[in-house]
Enzyme design. Structure first.
Site, PDB file in Angstrom:
ATOM      1  N   ASP A  31       0.830  -1.204   0.000  1.00  0.00           N
ATOM      2  CA  ASP A  31       0.000   0.000   0.000  1.00  0.00           C
ATOM      3  C   ASP A  31       0.865   1.255   0.000  1.00  0.00           C
ATOM      4  O   ASP A  31       0.584   2.232  -0.713  1.00  0.00           O
ATOM      5  CB  ASP A  31      -0.896   0.023   1.234  1.00  0.00           C
ATOM      6  CG  ASP A  31      -2.125  -0.868   1.114  1.00  0.00           C
ATOM      7  OD1 ASP A  31      -2.445  -1.310  -0.005  1.00  0.00           O
ATOM      8  OD2 ASP A  31      -2.770  -1.104   2.151  1.00  0.00           O
ATOM      9  N   HIS A  35      -3.199   4.758   4.671  1.00  0.00           N
ATOM     10  CA  HIS A  35      -3.287   5.588   3.471  1.00  0.00           C
ATOM     11  C   HIS A  35      -3.300   7.083   3.786  1.00  0.00           C
ATOM     12  O   HIS A  35      -2.563   7.859   3.182  1.00  0.00           O
ATOM     13  CB  HIS A  35      -4.548   5.232   2.684  1.00  0.00           C
ATOM     14  CG  HIS A  35      -4.632   3.804   2.290  1.00  0.00           C
ATOM     15  ND1 HIS A  35      -3.739   3.223   1.417  1.00  0.00           N
ATOM     16  CD2 HIS A  35      -5.505   2.826   2.648  1.00  0.00           C
ATOM     17  CE1 HIS A  35      -4.059   1.943   1.253  1.00  0.00           C
ATOM     18  NE2 HIS A  35      -5.120   1.687   1.989  1.00  0.00           N
TER      19      HIS A  35
END
Length: 306
Positions: free
Chosen positions: A239, A262
């Site tokens: 990610d 994130h």
């Protein structure tokens, strides 16, 4: 030098959070184009969305890009990681819905698709971003930082109450085929209680035990269990690579994530580019380009997944 795709590549599936079917086509693009998404289901207005950090709507569960016409595309992190990890700098990504298909929850299908069709060298040097001084973002016991380095290094630590995950840490130099070998087949994961909470809020509608690793306490509910003993922290690194590629090009820096996600990575990128003297664009020499993710990647480095 920069690279694009040799020919279009099509992927079909469902969105993890929306549950909506999606067809996504990766298309070659000219040197200097960068990565852009195009919503083919939008008939009026601006359907083009740049894959750049300053159009990210910061949410904890995925990375969502929103253009100035309020047209969006969600869960872009896994395809961005695949493009970064395969050394693709220019592509137009056409998609017929609001969310990238989740596939098996990792980047492996995207990596195999890209490498099966191949990438093409272009006659322009790679524009990268060199970190010149450390920058850190923190929030509620989590942190993300980036410091100078001669390549991209990702260092990550996670700590979960569920003993099936527990505390995990890993560091990788991302040059050459490191992403494909070590991270590309690592799937998104969550706790069963999180799934229940997300669905109550209209999220994870496309999630299944086939596209996510679900745990409860010391039990892994997904058939077959983890692909790697530390698959969870490896996926967080996947990610991070995808979110960092939203800088607009590769980064030379040492990224460290501690229980971050994130939104934290995006906060870090914004702070990096807002801090005077913290980063500078560089046109890569051949020696610098050789240290970037994806350079020299070959097919037999890509994991086989049952």
């Amino acid at each position: 030098m920069q690279h694009t795709l040799k020919s279009p590549i099509t992927f079909t599936g469902v969105g993890l959070h929306s549950g909506k079917p999606a067809t996504m086509v990766l298309k070659p693009a000219a040197a200097g184009h960068g990565i852009w998404f195009k919503r083919t289901d939008i008939e009026l207005g601006n359907a083009l969305i740049p894959a750049i950090y300053d159009v990210v709507e910061r949410t904890p569960l995925c990375t969502r890009l929103v253009n100035d016409a309020d047209v969006s595309v969600s869960t872009v992190e896994h395809i961005m990681a695949a493009l970064a990890g395969c050394g693709v700098h220019n592509a137009l990504i056409e998609i017929d819905g609001p969310e990238v298909p989740i596939m098996d929850g990792s980047s492996i299908d995207f990596v195999r698709g890209i490498m099966a069709k191949g990438v093409r060298r272009q006659a322009s040097p790679v524009l990268a971003f060199e970190v010149l001084k450390p920058v850190t973002a923190t929030r509620e016991g989590a942190s993300a930082s980036i410091a100078p380095a001669d390549g991209l290094i990702i260092d990550f630590h996670i700590d979960f109450e569920d003993s099936a995950i527990g505390s995990q840490a890993k560091t990788l130099d991302m040059r050459n085929g490191s992403f494909a070998r070590e991270l590309s087949d690592c799937r998104t994961f969550c706790r069963r209680t999180d799934v229940e909470a997300m669905r109550e809020n209209g999220l994870a509608l496309g999630g299944t035990l086939e596209n996510a690793v679900v745990v409860q306490g010391d039990e892994v509910l997904t058939p077959g269990g983890f692909r790697h003993a530390d698959e969870a922290v490896r996926h967080k690194m996947l990610d991070a690579l995808g979110d960092l590629y939203l800088a607009g090009g590769p980064i030379f820096g040492h990224f460290t994530g501690d229980k971050s996600g994130h939104a934290m990575t995006n906060t870090l990128l914004r702070k990096l580019f807002e801090t005077p003297g913290a980063v500078r664009p560089v046109l890569c020499t051949p020696e610098q380009a050789a240290r970037l993710p994806g350079q020299g990647l070959v097919w037999n480095e890509i994991p086989e997944v049952a």
